[in-house]
Design a protein around this motif. Sequence first.
Motif, PDB file in Angstrom:
ATOM      1  N   GLU A  82     -34.390 -12.463 -19.568  1.00 21.77           N
ATOM      2  CA  GLU A  82     -33.846 -13.806 -19.785  1.00 21.77           C
ATOM      3  C   GLU A  82     -32.752 -14.123 -18.775  1.00 21.77           C
ATOM      4  O   GLU A  82     -32.678 -15.243 -18.243  1.00 21.77           O
ATOM      5  CB  GLU A  82     -33.282 -13.911 -21.205  1.00 21.77           C
ATOM      6  CG  GLU A  82     -34.344 -13.835 -22.300  1.00 21.77           C
ATOM      7  CD  GLU A  82     -33.730 -13.863 -23.686  1.00 21.77           C
ATOM      8  OE1 GLU A  82     -32.482 -14.023 -23.779  1.00 21.77           O
ATOM      9  OE2 GLU A  82     -34.469 -13.719 -24.681  1.00 21.77           O
ATOM     10  N   ALA A  83     -31.901 -13.131 -18.484  1.00 16.64           N
ATOM     11  CA  ALA A  83     -30.823 -13.330 -17.515  1.00 16.64           C
ATOM     12  C   ALA A  83     -31.383 -13.596 -16.123  1.00 16.64           C
ATOM     13  O   ALA A  83     -30.869 -14.436 -15.377  1.00 16.64           O
ATOM     14  CB  ALA A  83     -29.904 -12.115 -17.494  1.00 16.64           C
ATOM     15  N   VAL A  84     -32.445 -12.887 -15.773  1.00 18.83           N
ATOM     16  CA  VAL A  84     -33.075 -13.084 -14.464  1.00 18.83           C
ATOM     17  C   VAL A  84     -33.651 -14.496 -14.357  1.00 18.83           C
ATOM     18  O   VAL A  84     -33.501 -15.164 -13.320  1.00 18.83           O
ATOM     19  CB  VAL A  84     -34.179 -12.029 -14.228  1.00 18.83           C
ATOM     20  CG1 VAL A  84     -35.007 -12.389 -12.995  1.00 18.83           C
ATOM     21  CG2 VAL A  84     -33.562 -10.644 -14.060  1.00 18.83           C
ATOM     22  N   VAL A  85     -34.293 -14.964 -15.431  1.00 14.01           N
ATOM     23  CA  VAL A  85     -34.853 -16.320 -15.428  1.00 14.01           C
ATOM     24  C   VAL A  85     -33.739 -17.343 -15.240  1.00 14.01           C
ATOM     25  O   VAL A  85     -33.881 -18.306 -14.468  1.00 14.01           O
ATOM     26  CB  VAL A  85     -35.619 -16.587 -16.748  1.00 14.01           C
ATOM     27  CG1 VAL A  85     -35.991 -18.065 -16.865  1.00 14.01           C
ATOM     28  CG2 VAL A  85     -36.880 -15.731 -16.805  1.00 14.01           C
ATOM     29  N   GLU A  86     -32.612 -17.149 -15.935  1.00 13.05           N
ATOM     30  CA  GLU A  86     -31.476 -18.064 -15.816  1.00 13.05           C
ATOM     31  C   GLU A  86     -30.964 -18.109 -14.375  1.00 13.05           C
ATOM     32  O   GLU A  86     -30.708 -19.185 -13.821  1.00 13.05           O
ATOM     33  CB  GLU A  86     -30.346 -17.614 -16.744  1.00 13.05           C
ATOM     34  CG  GLU A  86     -30.599 -17.842 -18.209  1.00 13.05           C
ATOM     35  CD  GLU A  86     -30.263 -19.261 -18.640  1.00 13.05           C
ATOM     36  OE1 GLU A  86     -29.248 -19.808 -18.181  1.00 13.05           O
ATOM     37  OE2 GLU A  86     -31.042 -19.827 -19.423  1.00 13.05           O
ATOM     38  N   GLU A  87     -30.791 -16.947 -13.770  1.00 11.44           N
ATOM     39  CA  GLU A  87     -30.222 -16.897 -12.426  1.00 11.44           C
ATOM     40  C   GLU A  87     -31.210 -17.411 -11.387  1.00 11.44           C
ATOM     41  O   GLU A  87     -30.817 -18.061 -10.413  1.00 11.44           O
ATOM     42  CB  GLU A  87     -29.781 -15.474 -12.110  1.00 11.44           C
ATOM     43  CG  GLU A  87     -28.668 -15.010 -13.027  1.00 11.44           C
ATOM     44  CD  GLU A  87     -27.846 -13.885 -12.435  1.00 11.44           C
ATOM     45  OE1 GLU A  87     -27.865 -13.713 -11.207  1.00 11.44           O
ATOM     46  OE2 GLU A  87     -27.174 -13.196 -13.212  1.00 11.44           O
ATOM     47  N   GLU A  88     -32.487 -17.115 -11.565  1.00 11.41           N
ATOM     48  CA  GLU A  88     -33.484 -17.619 -10.624  1.00 11.41           C
ATOM     49  C   GLU A  88     -33.548 -19.143 -10.659  1.00 11.41           C
ATOM     50  O   GLU A  88     -33.762 -19.785  -9.629  1.00 11.41           O
ATOM     51  CB  GLU A  88     -34.853 -17.012 -10.936  1.00 11.41           C
ATOM     52  CG  GLU A  88     -34.968 -15.545 -10.523  1.00 11.41           C
ATOM     53  CD  GLU A  88     -36.334 -14.954 -10.839  1.00 11.41           C
ATOM     54  OE1 GLU A  88     -37.037 -15.531 -11.702  1.00 11.41           O
ATOM     55  OE2 GLU A  88     -36.687 -13.926 -10.234  1.00 11.41           O
TER      56      GLU A  88
END
Length: 236
Positions: A82-88
């Motif tokens: 989820e954090a990766v999706v947010e940052e991407e």
Amino acid sequence: MAYIQGSPVDGLKQTVTRHLFLMGTVTVVLAGMMIAFSDDPMAELGPIVAITVVCAAIIGFVSFRSNPLALTMLFKKDRFKEAVVEEEAAIAHLETLSDHCYVFNNLTVELFRIDHLVISPWGIFVMGRVRKEGELRVEENLLHAGPALLDSLCTSTWRVCHLLNIVIRKGWSQEVMPVPVIVPHSQYPSRTKAVDGIMLVEAKHLAPFIETGRKETLSEELVDSIAAYILKRYTA
């Protein structure tokens, strides 16, 4: 399209592996040296173990302090995704900035972690992301996400701004104070626009926030020079 350096997972696995290997190596070597130079290793086993554990803990603290997503990646894989999706998503919005902009992601400057650093003709922007879930609110001039206090995020964002200001003043003899920005979690947009001098800007509004209505305060040569320094000093 802006120049993009780094991503949420760039080198993270390699960094975590390298740091875990370092922790293990230091632990073994330190314990081995203390045992080798001890007159009675069994009698001094307690202090040897204690010193070894403390040294390994310090290395681990520094490692995870400079890589906040590391613990999440190791122990909370769903939240890491989820954090990766947010940052991407944030990076995708920053990528739409003009060709004269440089965007550095997941950058560590003197042990201070920066989620996004933008160097542009309209100024320099230091961005920290809110990873805690919960409605953003301000109490006694302090930012909270639900019950969690975000003072550490705000403080480190301001510190990086002041640090970069000193670096630019010494290296280029110019006074450039970066703009501190907090990027809210996408599920909890902020009604507050600023707190303690820090701007709160949703990811989808980052590019307009940087470019729209601002005067160009930095020359193209200065932008390129500062970006080259950051690239060489902190990403090599």
